[in-house]
Scaffold this motif. Structure first.
Motif, mmCIF file in Angstrom:
data_model
loop_
_atom_site.group_PDB
_atom_site.id
_atom_site.type_symbol
_atom_site.label_atom_id
_atom_site.label_comp_id
_atom_site.label_asym_id
_atom_site.label_seq_id
_atom_site.Cartn_x
_atom_site.Cartn_y
_atom_site.Cartn_z
ATOM 1 N N TYR A 1 0.855 -1.183 0.000
ATOM 2 C CA TYR A 1 0.000 0.000 0.000
ATOM 3 C C TYR A 1 0.891 1.233 0.000
ATOM 4 O O TYR A 1 1.909 1.291 0.693
ATOM 5 N N ARG A 2 0.488 2.219 -0.773
ATOM 6 C CA ARG A 2 1.222 3.490 -0.818
ATOM 7 C C ARG A 2 0.553 4.488 0.125
ATOM 8 O O ARG A 2 -0.666 4.621 0.158
ATOM 9 N N SER A 3 1.372 5.210 0.880
ATOM 10 C CA SER A 3 0.835 6.222 1.791
ATOM 11 C C SER A 3 1.770 7.419 1.842
ATOM 12 O O SER A 3 2.997 7.272 1.805
ATOM 13 N N THR A 4 1.170 8.595 1.935
ATOM 14 C CA THR A 4 1.950 9.821 2.153
ATOM 15 C C THR A 4 1.874 10.250 3.618
ATOM 16 O O THR A 4 2.168 11.399 3.945
ATOM 17 N N GLN A 5 1.487 9.311 4.489
ATOM 18 C CA GLN A 5 1.294 9.653 5.897
ATOM 19 C C GLN A 5 2.171 8.832 6.841
ATOM 20 O O GLN A 5 1.849 8.681 8.019
ATOM 21 N N LEU A 6 3.265 8.291 6.334
ATOM 22 C CA LEU A 6 4.157 7.541 7.199
ATOM 23 C C LEU A 6 4.840 8.451 8.208
ATOM 24 O O LEU A 6 5.002 9.651 7.979
ATOM 25 N N ALA A 7 5.218 7.864 9.319
ATOM 26 C CA ALA A 7 5.856 8.630 10.393
ATOM 27 C C ALA A 7 7.336 8.860 10.102
ATOM 28 O O ALA A 7 7.967 8.101 9.351
ATOM 29 N N MET A 8 7.862 9.923 10.706
ATOM 30 C CA MET A 8 9.286 10.235 10.598
ATOM 31 C C MET A 8 9.847 10.567 11.962
ATOM 32 O O MET A 8 9.122 11.023 12.853
ATOM 33 N N THR A 9 11.140 10.330 12.118
ATOM 34 C CA THR A 9 11.866 10.838 13.277
ATOM 35 C C THR A 9 13.058 11.651 12.787
ATOM 36 O O THR A 9 13.701 11.297 11.801
ATOM 37 N N ILE A 10 13.287 12.742 13.476
ATOM 38 C CA ILE A 10 14.399 13.650 13.139
ATOM 39 C C ILE A 10 15.192 13.890 14.417
ATOM 40 O O ILE A 10 14.624 14.245 15.450
ATOM 41 N N VAL A 11 16.493 13.683 14.355
ATOM 42 C CA VAL A 11 17.352 13.866 15.526
ATOM 43 C C VAL A 11 18.146 15.156 15.380
ATOM 44 O O VAL A 11 18.890 15.343 14.405
ATOM 45 N N VAL A 12 17.952 16.049 16.345
ATOM 46 C CA VAL A 12 18.692 17.318 16.405
ATOM 47 C C VAL A 12 19.739 17.185 17.508
ATOM 48 O O VAL A 12 19.397 16.932 18.662
ATOM 49 N N ILE A 13 21.001 17.339 17.140
ATOM 50 C CA ILE A 13 22.100 17.159 18.091
ATOM 51 C C ILE A 13 22.630 18.523 18.523
ATOM 52 O O ILE A 13 23.114 19.311 17.695
ATOM 53 N N GLU A 14 22.505 18.797 19.805
ATOM 54 C CA GLU A 14 23.027 20.034 20.381
ATOM 55 C C GLU A 14 24.155 19.666 21.345
ATOM 56 O O GLU A 14 23.964 19.487 22.535
ATOM 57 N N THR A 15 25.355 19.523 20.787
ATOM 58 C CA THR A 15 26.512 19.179 21.616
ATOM 59 C C THR A 15 26.908 20.345 22.501
ATOM 60 O O THR A 15 27.304 20.170 23.654
ATOM 61 N N THR A 16 26.808 21.538 21.943
ATOM 62 C CA THR A 16 27.051 22.757 22.718
ATOM 63 C C THR A 16 25.789 23.601 22.683
ATOM 64 O O THR A 16 24.874 23.350 21.894
ATOM 65 N N ASN A 17 25.734 24.608 23.533
ATOM 66 C CA ASN A 17 24.566 25.464 23.563
ATOM 67 C C ASN A 17 24.448 26.259 22.265
ATOM 68 O O ASN A 17 25.457 26.797 21.770
ATOM 69 N N PRO A 18 23.253 26.354 21.677
ATOM 70 C CA PRO A 18 23.079 27.208 20.504
ATOM 71 C C PRO A 18 23.382 28.665 20.847
ATOM 72 O O PRO A 18 23.327 29.071 22.009
#
Length: 408
Positions: free
Chosen positions: A216-233
């Motif tokens: 089945y084709r879907s445009t509603q699959l889930a995603m995860t995005i990892v933002v790495i903050e090693t130091t303070n922005p």
């Protein structure tokens, strides 16, 4: 001189409004809906499971150790509630060529169905699936997404079926919910080969079969995005999150201000990560560390975004938006958005996982009189619950694909 006759030209209106190309829902094709008729009332469905046991070596004349048996109940709570509302003025209804209530009511009903679909497909996340196929499965790094190519796409199906077989699941009713981006690579791989894939697309997203999976084709699959903050922005660093056509800019600031999406820089990278998580978790509330979002971005974050922080590494989960992206403009090179951990989660499994109970279907708009107006309010809603039970988990595979594999 040129004639000027446009004042005499009639304006022609089309008989129908332009088409709306809506997302296709697949949840009813894959989920277990067998408890629908049993939940006419109440809000909790309980399913018990048995404890596992092992056999023991027996010595004639000696006592057999008596095992304790344990049943454990798991609950599905019907607590997912979403609604819509819009008004229709009586005079507008007289003069409007189109039926506002019917047209917009249909659209909003689909939006409710999309929300249900995104929650079902999102169940593959957060360790709900007992089985994982990722870069580590293909001799890469565990936890990273697979860089999908025509060379390895076939292997993904093989490993997914292997994971299900290792759960001792005997079934021929395998399914795979894949994105258009995944489908594109699969079709390139299959070019010139005999296959029923892609010959036609049904209304429920079914596009054919491959390797024993109904796809089945879907445009509603889930995603995860990892933002790495090693130091303070640094002050005015930004994180831009794309949510299915809507972008929201989060700006790290030393003084909170009033701009939607502002995030206060904390005493450490971990503290700042906590502030980002707080805003993503309660996006409609302005706090001392974050300014509330507004408009479409607010609703999309409320309905499908969550986040957790681990020592400055923030994992953002996005349901129902297809390919989402994040771009960080960080002063420090130590802060970044991880490409290998920006993952689109394809759902593979056996039909019946997860479980959904729908107590109010989404396609049922109601017309309500407005006391002090010549008009009506059009209202609609949906009430449901979704749960991955222990047996559901064994029937699901989270196939993690590196999002940057795709040209989007």
């Amino acid at each position: 001189m040129a004639n000027s006759l446009s004042a005499s030209f009639p304006q022609v209106w089309a008989k129908e409004q332009q088409r709306v190309f809506s997302k296709v829902n697949v949840s009813k094709m894959i989920a277990d809906m067998g408890f629908q008729g049993e939940m006419g009332y109440g809000n909790i469905l309980t399913r018990p499971y048995r404890s596992a046991g092992t056999v023991q070596t027996y010595t004639p004349g000696s006592a057999i150790t008596i095992d304790d048996l344990t049943d454990t109940g798991e609950n599905l709570t019907v607590n997912r509630k979403f609604a819509y509302g819009f008004s229709r003025d009586d005079f507008d209804q007289i003069q409007d060529k189109y039926d506002v209530a019917a047209s917009y009511g249909k659209d909003y009903g689909i939006y409710l169905s999309n929300q249900v679909d995104s929650d079902v497909l999102g169940e593959v996340l957060n360790a709900n699936a007992s089985n994982i196929v990722d870069d580590g499965t293909l001799a890469g790094t565990s936890g990273n997404g697979i860089a999908l190519t025509t060379s390895n796409v076939g292997s993904v199906f093989g490993y997914a079926k292997q994971e299900l077989a290792k759960q001792n699941i005997a079934s021929t009713d395998y399914f795979a919910v894949i994105s258009p981006e995944f489908e594109n690579i699969l079709l390139q791989y299959l070019a010139g080969k005999f296959t029923s894939l892609g010959d036609q697309v049904s209304e429920n997203g079914y596009i054919g079969s491959y390797y024993g999976f109904k796809i089945y084709r879907s445009t509603q699959l889930a995603m995860t995005i990892v933002v790495i903050e090693t130091t303070n922005p640094s002050n005015n660093d930004t994180l831009v999150l794309s949510l299915g056509g809507t972008s929201q800019t989060f700006t790290y600031v030393s003084s909170i201000g009033t701009t939607a999406g502002n995030i206060l820089i904390g005493a450490s990278a971990t503290a700042t990560g906590d502030n980002l998580v707080t805003l993503l978790t309660t996006p409609g509330t302005t706090t001392s560390t974050g300014v509330a979002l507004t408009g479409t971005a607010l609703r999309k974050v409320q309905n499908g975004v969550s986040a957790v922080n681990s020592s400055g590494t923030v994992t953002i989960t996005i349901k129902g938006q297809g390919v989402s992206t994040a771009v960080g403009t960080f002063t420090s090179g130590n802060n970044s958005v991880s490409a290998v951990k920006t993952i689109q989660h394809q759902m593979f499994g056996v039909k019946g996982a997860p479980t959904i109970v729908m107590q109010k279907e989404p396609m049922s708009p109601e017309v309500r009189d407005v006391q002090d107006k010549l008009g009506k309010n059009i209202l609609g809603g949906v009430l449901y619950g979704v749960k991955t039970f222990v047996d559901n988990a064994k029937m699901m595979v989270d196939v993690k694909i590196k999002a940057s594999s795709f040209s989007v």
